[in-house]
Write a protein that holds these residues in place. Sequence first.
Motif, PDB file in Angstrom:
ATOM      1  N   ARG A   1      52.196 -52.488 -26.482  1.00  0.00           N
ATOM      2  CA  ARG A   1      52.849 -53.812 -26.529  1.00  0.00           C
ATOM      3  C   ARG A   1      54.024 -53.869 -25.558  1.00  0.00           C
ATOM      4  NH1 ARG A   1      49.315 -56.380 -26.938  1.00  0.00           N
ATOM      5  NH2 ARG A   1      48.450 -54.396 -26.413  1.00  0.00           N
ATOM      6  N   ALA A   2      54.653 -52.714 -25.336  1.00  0.00           N
ATOM      7  CA  ALA A   2      55.801 -52.657 -24.424  1.00  0.00           C
ATOM      8  C   ALA A   2      55.363 -52.443 -22.978  1.00  0.00           C
ATOM      9  CB  ALA A   2      56.738 -51.533 -24.856  1.00  0.00           C
ATOM     10  N   GLY A   3      54.045 -52.336 -22.760  1.00  0.00           N
ATOM     11  CA  GLY A   3      53.547 -52.195 -21.391  1.00  0.00           C
ATOM     12  C   GLY A   3      53.651 -50.793 -20.822  1.00  0.00           C
ATOM     13  N   LEU A   4      53.795 -49.797 -21.706  1.00  0.00           N
ATOM     14  CA  LEU A   4      53.935 -48.424 -21.212  1.00  0.00           C
ATOM     15  C   LEU A   4      52.590 -47.814 -20.808  1.00  0.00           C
ATOM     16  CD1 LEU A   4      56.537 -46.939 -23.725  1.00  0.00           C
ATOM     17  CD2 LEU A   4      56.917 -47.777 -21.403  1.00  0.00           C
TER      18      LEU A   4
ATOM     19  N   ALA B   1      51.629 -43.182 -14.765  1.00  0.00           N
ATOM     20  CA  ALA B   1      52.240 -42.131 -13.952  1.00  0.00           C
ATOM     21  C   ALA B   1      51.959 -40.723 -14.462  1.00  0.00           C
ATOM     22  CB  ALA B   1      53.747 -42.351 -13.879  1.00  0.00           C
ATOM     23  N   LEU B   2      51.895 -40.553 -15.770  1.00  0.00           N
ATOM     24  CA  LEU B   2      51.808 -39.203 -16.331  1.00  0.00           C
ATOM     25  C   LEU B   2      50.680 -39.028 -17.332  1.00  0.00           C
ATOM     26  CD1 LEU B   2      55.643 -38.696 -16.852  1.00  0.00           C
ATOM     27  CD2 LEU B   2      54.238 -37.581 -15.120  1.00  0.00           C
TER      28      LEU B   2
ATOM     29  N   PRO C   1      48.457 -36.021  -8.499  1.00  0.00           N
ATOM     30  CA  PRO C   1      49.803 -36.218  -7.979  1.00  0.00           C
ATOM     31  C   PRO C   1      50.222 -37.669  -8.206  1.00  0.00           C
ATOM     32  CG  PRO C   1      48.369 -35.233  -6.330  1.00  0.00           C
ATOM     33  CD  PRO C   1      47.491 -35.659  -7.461  1.00  0.00           C
ATOM     34  N   SER C   2      51.447 -37.900  -8.527  1.00  0.00           N
ATOM     35  CA  SER C   2      51.929 -39.246  -8.773  1.00  0.00           C
ATOM     36  C   SER C   2      53.151 -39.523  -7.916  1.00  0.00           C
ATOM     37  CB  SER C   2      52.299 -39.387 -10.252  1.00  0.00           C
ATOM     38  OG  SER C   2      53.163 -40.484 -10.439  1.00  0.00           O
ATOM     39  N   PRO C   3      53.262 -40.732  -7.369  1.00  0.00           N
ATOM     40  CA  PRO C   3      54.455 -41.068  -6.580  1.00  0.00           C
ATOM     41  C   PRO C   3      55.729 -40.863  -7.402  1.00  0.00           C
ATOM     42  CG  PRO C   3      52.822 -42.829  -6.489  1.00  0.00           C
ATOM     43  CD  PRO C   3      52.315 -41.827  -7.488  1.00  0.00           C
ATOM     44  N   ASP C   4      55.609 -41.058  -8.732  1.00  0.00           N
ATOM     45  CA  ASP C   4      56.795 -40.909  -9.586  1.00  0.00           C
ATOM     46  C   ASP C   4      57.263 -39.469  -9.645  1.00  0.00           C
ATOM     47  OD1 ASP C   4      56.418 -43.514 -10.028  1.00  0.00           O
ATOM     48  OD2 ASP C   4      55.816 -43.350 -12.122  1.00  0.00           O
ATOM     49  N   ARG C   5      56.344 -38.533  -9.322  1.00  0.00           N
ATOM     50  CA  ARG C   5      56.715 -37.112  -9.417  1.00  0.00           C
ATOM     51  C   ARG C   5      56.970 -36.501  -8.047  1.00  0.00           C
ATOM     52  NH1 ARG C   5      52.114 -34.595 -12.858  1.00  0.00           N
ATOM     53  NH2 ARG C   5      51.033 -36.507 -12.407  1.00  0.00           N
ATOM     54  N   ALA C   6      56.894 -37.335  -6.985  1.00  0.00           N
ATOM     55  CA  ALA C   6      57.120 -36.798  -5.641  1.00  0.00           C
ATOM     56  C   ALA C   6      58.552 -36.279  -5.522  1.00  0.00           C
ATOM     57  CB  ALA C   6      56.882 -37.888  -4.611  1.00  0.00           C
ATOM     58  N   PRO C   7      58.737 -35.147  -4.782  1.00  0.00           N
ATOM     59  CA  PRO C   7      60.094 -34.616  -4.667  1.00  0.00           C
ATOM     60  C   PRO C   7      61.004 -35.560  -3.915  1.00  0.00           C
ATOM     61  CG  PRO C   7      58.520 -33.371  -3.302  1.00  0.00           C
ATOM     62  CD  PRO C   7      57.735 -34.376  -4.078  1.00  0.00           C
TER      63      PRO C   7
END
Length: 120
Positions: free
Chosen positions: A4-7, A20-21, A114-120
Amino acid sequence: MATRAGLGWIGKNGLLITPALGPAIRLSSLLTDAPLTAGAPIDRSRCGGCRACVDACPAQALTGALWQAGMAREMIVDVEKCYAKQLEIMERATGIRTDLCGKCFAVCPYARRPSPDRAP
Ligand code: SF4
Ligand code: SF4
């Protein structure tokens, strides 16, 4: 609440899947009156044709059904079959009667890619 929160959405493994994860997250809660912006609810699965978790489940506890908002959990996962298999696996491996498996978690490509959110 998370969908409901869009997660994210509920995957074919019956877990919350975030873009992302994947299922590799832990939710917590915090009471606040901060002016937070809510995300848009997610109403449909984004698992598509993936069946990695369904095929990896040693209990055949996952039906392979695509989730949509309001769907009963029983249409996705047989929790009794899942729990019994977890006990069996752990008792065989350790001699301890406890529930632990997670194969349907570990194979999810959303948790592995690989996720852009986890890129160094
Ligand atoms: S935790 Fe193990 S037994 Fe339960 S649904 Fe996942 S893969 Fe199947
Ligand atoms: S392994 Fe595939 S089908 Fe299962 S929850 Fe992840 S994306 Fe969905």
